[in-house]
Design a protein around this motif. Structure first.
Motif, PDB file in Angstrom:
ATOM      1  N   GLU A   1      -4.083   1.461  -0.364  1.00 40.45           N
ATOM      2  CA  GLU A   1      -3.802   2.642   0.444  1.00 40.45           C
ATOM      3  C   GLU A   1      -2.962   2.281   1.669  1.00 40.45           C
ATOM      4  OE1 GLU A   1      -4.156   6.818   1.066  1.00 40.45           O
ATOM      5  OE2 GLU A   1      -4.703   5.558  -0.641  1.00 40.45           O
ATOM      6  N   PHE A   2      -3.275   1.132   2.305  1.00 44.56           N
ATOM      7  CA  PHE A   2      -2.566   0.712   3.517  1.00 44.56           C
ATOM      8  C   PHE A   2      -2.107  -0.740   3.410  1.00 44.56           C
ATOM      9  CE2 PHE A   2      -4.946   4.289   5.198  1.00 44.56           C
ATOM     10  CZ  PHE A   2      -4.057   4.869   6.084  1.00 44.56           C
TER      11      PHE A   2
ATOM     12  N   GLY B   1       0.806  -1.207   0.000  1.00 43.90           N
ATOM     13  CA  GLY B   1       0.000   0.000   0.000  1.00 43.90           C
ATOM     14  C   GLY B   1       0.844   1.264   0.000  1.00 43.90           C
ATOM     15  N   LYS B   2       0.163   2.375  -0.190  1.00 43.80           N
ATOM     16  CA  LYS B   2       0.832   3.675  -0.173  1.00 43.80           C
ATOM     17  C   LYS B   2       1.410   3.958   1.203  1.00 43.80           C
ATOM     18  CE  LYS B   2      -0.163   8.588  -0.895  1.00 43.80           C
ATOM     19  NZ  LYS B   2      -1.238   9.568  -1.222  1.00 43.80           N
ATOM     20  N   HIS B   3       0.701   3.518   2.238  1.00 39.86           N
ATOM     21  CA  HIS B   3       1.144   3.722   3.615  1.00 39.86           C
ATOM     22  C   HIS B   3       1.436   2.369   4.256  1.00 39.86           C
ATOM     23  CE1 HIS B   3      -0.064   7.875   3.245  1.00 39.86           C
ATOM     24  NE2 HIS B   3      -1.293   7.505   2.920  1.00 39.86           N
ATOM     25  N   ILE B   4       2.628   2.242   4.828  1.00 38.32           N
ATOM     26  CA  ILE B   4       3.046   1.000   5.480  1.00 38.32           C
ATOM     27  C   ILE B   4       2.844   1.146   6.983  1.00 38.32           C
ATOM     28  CG2 ILE B   4       4.894  -0.677   5.779  1.00 38.32           C
ATOM     29  CD1 ILE B   4       3.955  -0.282   2.881  1.00 38.32           C
ATOM     30  N   CYS B   5       1.943   0.334   7.525  1.00 35.62           N
ATOM     31  CA  CYS B   5       1.602   0.406   8.949  1.00 35.62           C
ATOM     32  C   CYS B   5       2.174  -0.807   9.676  1.00 35.62           C
ATOM     33  CB  CYS B   5       0.086   0.456   9.112  1.00 35.62           C
ATOM     34  SG  CYS B   5      -0.464   0.514  10.830  1.00 35.62           S
ATOM     35  N   ASN B   6       3.025  -0.555  10.666  1.00 38.12           N
ATOM     36  CA  ASN B   6       3.636  -1.620  11.465  1.00 38.12           C
ATOM     37  C   ASN B   6       3.178  -1.513  12.919  1.00 38.12           C
ATOM     38  OD1 ASN B   6       5.313  -2.804   9.415  1.00 38.12           O
ATOM     39  ND2 ASN B   6       6.645  -1.016   9.577  1.00 38.12           N
TER      40      ASN B   6
ATOM     41  N   THR C   1       3.845   2.387  13.883  1.00 34.08           N
ATOM     42  CA  THR C   1       4.504   3.301  12.956  1.00 34.08           C
ATOM     43  C   THR C   1       3.791   3.250  11.617  1.00 34.08           C
ATOM     44  OG1 THR C   1       6.102   1.673  12.103  1.00 34.08           O
ATOM     45  CG2 THR C   1       6.747   2.929  14.055  1.00 34.08           C
ATOM     46  N   ILE C   2       3.666   4.407  10.995  1.00 28.63           N
ATOM     47  CA  ILE C   2       3.119   4.494   9.639  1.00 28.63           C
ATOM     48  C   ILE C   2       4.084   5.327   8.813  1.00 28.63           C
ATOM     49  CG2 ILE C   2       1.204   5.252   8.190  1.00 28.63           C
ATOM     50  CD1 ILE C   2      -0.688   4.759  10.440  1.00 28.63           C
ATOM     51  N   ASP C   3       4.672   4.692   7.814  1.00 24.85           N
ATOM     52  CA  ASP C   3       5.668   5.340   6.957  1.00 24.85           C
ATOM     53  C   ASP C   3       6.812   5.930   7.775  1.00 24.85           C
ATOM     54  OD1 ASP C   3       3.955   4.681   4.916  1.00 24.85           O
ATOM     55  OD2 ASP C   3       3.023   6.659   4.830  1.00 24.85           O
ATOM     56  N   GLY C   4       7.192   5.234   8.849  1.00 22.12           N
ATOM     57  CA  GLY C   4       8.319   5.676   9.666  1.00 22.12           C
ATOM     58  C   GLY C   4       7.956   6.639  10.777  1.00 22.12           C
ATOM     59  N   GLU C   5       6.723   7.142  10.795  1.00 24.76           N
ATOM     60  CA  GLU C   5       6.287   8.050  11.858  1.00 24.76           C
ATOM     61  C   GLU C   5       5.805   7.233  13.061  1.00 24.76           C
ATOM     62  OE1 GLU C   5       6.338  11.320  12.095  1.00 24.76           O
ATOM     63  OE2 GLU C   5       7.209  11.658  10.101  1.00 24.76           O
TER      64      GLU C   5
ATOM     65  N   GLY D   1      -1.611  12.647   3.973  1.00 23.85           N
ATOM     66  CA  GLY D   1      -1.138  12.024   2.743  1.00 23.85           C
ATOM     67  C   GLY D   1       0.347  11.745   2.682  1.00 23.85           C
ATOM     68  N   ASN D   2       1.075  11.970   3.809  1.00 17.48           N
ATOM     69  CA  ASN D   2       2.517  11.716   3.761  1.00 17.48           C
ATOM     70  C   ASN D   2       3.000  10.944   4.980  1.00 17.48           C
ATOM     71  OD1 ASN D   2       2.309  13.554   5.749  1.00 17.48           O
ATOM     72  ND2 ASN D   2       3.803  15.010   4.936  1.00 17.48           N
ATOM     73  N   GLY D   3       2.130  10.149   5.583  1.00 19.07           N
ATOM     74  CA  GLY D   3       2.570   9.324   6.705  1.00 19.07           C
ATOM     75  C   GLY D   3       2.098   9.815   8.042  1.00 19.07           C
ATOM     76  N   GLY D   4       1.445  10.970   8.067  1.00 18.37           N
ATOM     77  CA  GLY D   4       0.869  11.412   9.330  1.00 18.37           C
ATOM     78  C   GLY D   4       1.837  12.138  10.227  1.00 18.37           C
ATOM     79  N   GLU D   5       1.287  12.673  11.299  1.00 25.06           N
ATOM     80  CA  GLU D   5       2.068  13.425  12.275  1.00 25.06           C
ATOM     81  C   GLU D   5       1.545  13.088  13.658  1.00 25.06           C
ATOM     82  OE1 GLU D   5       2.891  18.097  13.439  1.00 25.06           O
ATOM     83  OE2 GLU D   5       1.985  17.563  11.539  1.00 25.06           O
ATOM     84  N   LYS D   6       2.429  12.890  14.580  1.00 27.64           N
ATOM     85  CA  LYS D   6       1.996  12.522  15.928  1.00 27.64           C
ATOM     86  C   LYS D   6       1.237  13.668  16.581  1.00 27.64           C
ATOM     87  CE  LYS D   6       6.130  11.417  17.218  1.00 27.64           C
ATOM     88  NZ  LYS D   6       7.262  11.009  18.060  1.00 27.64           N
ATOM     89  N   PRO D   7       0.080  13.383  17.190  1.00 25.32           N
ATOM     90  CA  PRO D   7      -0.640  14.424  17.916  1.00 25.32           C
ATOM     91  C   PRO D   7       0.228  15.012  19.021  1.00 25.32           C
ATOM     92  CG  PRO D   7      -1.996  12.452  17.655  1.00 25.32           C
ATOM     93  CD  PRO D   7      -0.613  12.095  17.223  1.00 25.32           C
ATOM     94  N   LYS D   8       0.043  16.311  19.264  1.00 22.81           N
ATOM     95  CA  LYS D   8       0.878  17.008  20.238  1.00 22.81           C
ATOM     96  C   LYS D   8       0.744  16.404  21.627  1.00 22.81           C
ATOM     97  CE  LYS D   8       1.792  21.590  22.120  1.00 22.81           C
ATOM     98  NZ  LYS D   8       1.378  23.011  22.130  1.00 22.81           N
TER      99      LYS D   8
END
Length: 224
Positions: free
Chosen positions: A109-110, A69-74, A128-132, A153-160
């Motif tokens: 997608e995933f 998928g576009k996003h790799i979820c581990n 982790t999703i796309d290394g995040e 669309g680029n792997g996400g960002e961790k919530p503050k």
């Protein structure tokens, strides 16, 4: 992949069979997996057995024979994450994505997979999703995480708030460890006073000194 594109990749490496790993990397980067027709074409062009290419493609985990998928979820399933609820997080991800671990969604997608350890046990359960990194995960956070990744669309960002919780937890663990173990500063070693070693005179020097003739006493003058 079109043959023209495959030929461009092969020509970049001068159609050298010793560059097969780099060639496979380029194909996977473009296709997100290694299609069987592409592997057979490469084997024919490089004059190497197809079995050799399939051996390489299945030996290294970086390659995949199934579409990714576009996003790799581990999902980390290490001991620390497991006891904190990682299996429940995995089940929720499988339910939300409609796939099992090791599969890819129909829209590509995933891709969902599990790993033994991600090396950040203090953040477990960890995904982790796309290394995040998404730490301190639970079933309630799964949907929000997936929506965030799709929107960005680029792997996400961790919530503050998750980042602050993770930092606070790690800091707390370090403070506790420091409290129990303590840190002792190394004290400089005291310098011992240097003592001079007495120099022994050689026996030959002593003998020489004793063998030297003593000066004769002068005669006293008599009365005339």
């Amino acid at each position: 992949m079109e043959k023209e594109e495959l030929d461009k990749i092969l020509n970049r490496y001068a159609r050298n069979p010793s560059q097969i790993i780099a060639i496979l990397h380029e194909i996977q980067d473009a296709e997100r997996y290694l299609p069987e027709p592409d592997l057979r074409y490469v084997a024919n062009e490089l004059k190497i057995p197809v079995s050799q290419i399939f051996h390489i493609a299945t030996f290294y985990k970086a390659y995949s024979l199934k579409p990714k998928g576009k996003h790799i979820c581990n999902v980390c399933m290490g001991t620390a994450c497991h006891v904190r609820g990682a299996p429940l997080v995995l089940e929720e991800l499988e339910r939300k994505l409609g796939i099992k671990a090791g599969d890819t969604t129909e829209d590509r997608e995933f891709s969902l997979s599990t790993v033994n350890c991600l090396g950040a046990c203090a953040l477990g359960p960890l995904v982790t999703i796309d290394g995040e990194y998404f730490g301190n995960m639970n079933t309630a956070k799964v949907e929000k995480m997936l929506e965030q990744v799709k929107a960005k669309g680029n792997g996400g960002e961790k919530p503050k708030e998750e980042t602050e919780e993770a930092i606070a937890e790690v800091s707390s663990e370090k403070a506790e460890e420091k409290k129990h173990t303590g840190e002792k500063k190394a004290e400089p070693a005291e310098e011992k006073p240097k003592t001079k070693t007495p120099v022994r005179k050689k026996a030959s020097d002593q003998k020489k000194k004793t063998s030297e003739p003593k000066p004769r006493a002068g005669k006293k003058g008599g009365k005339k």
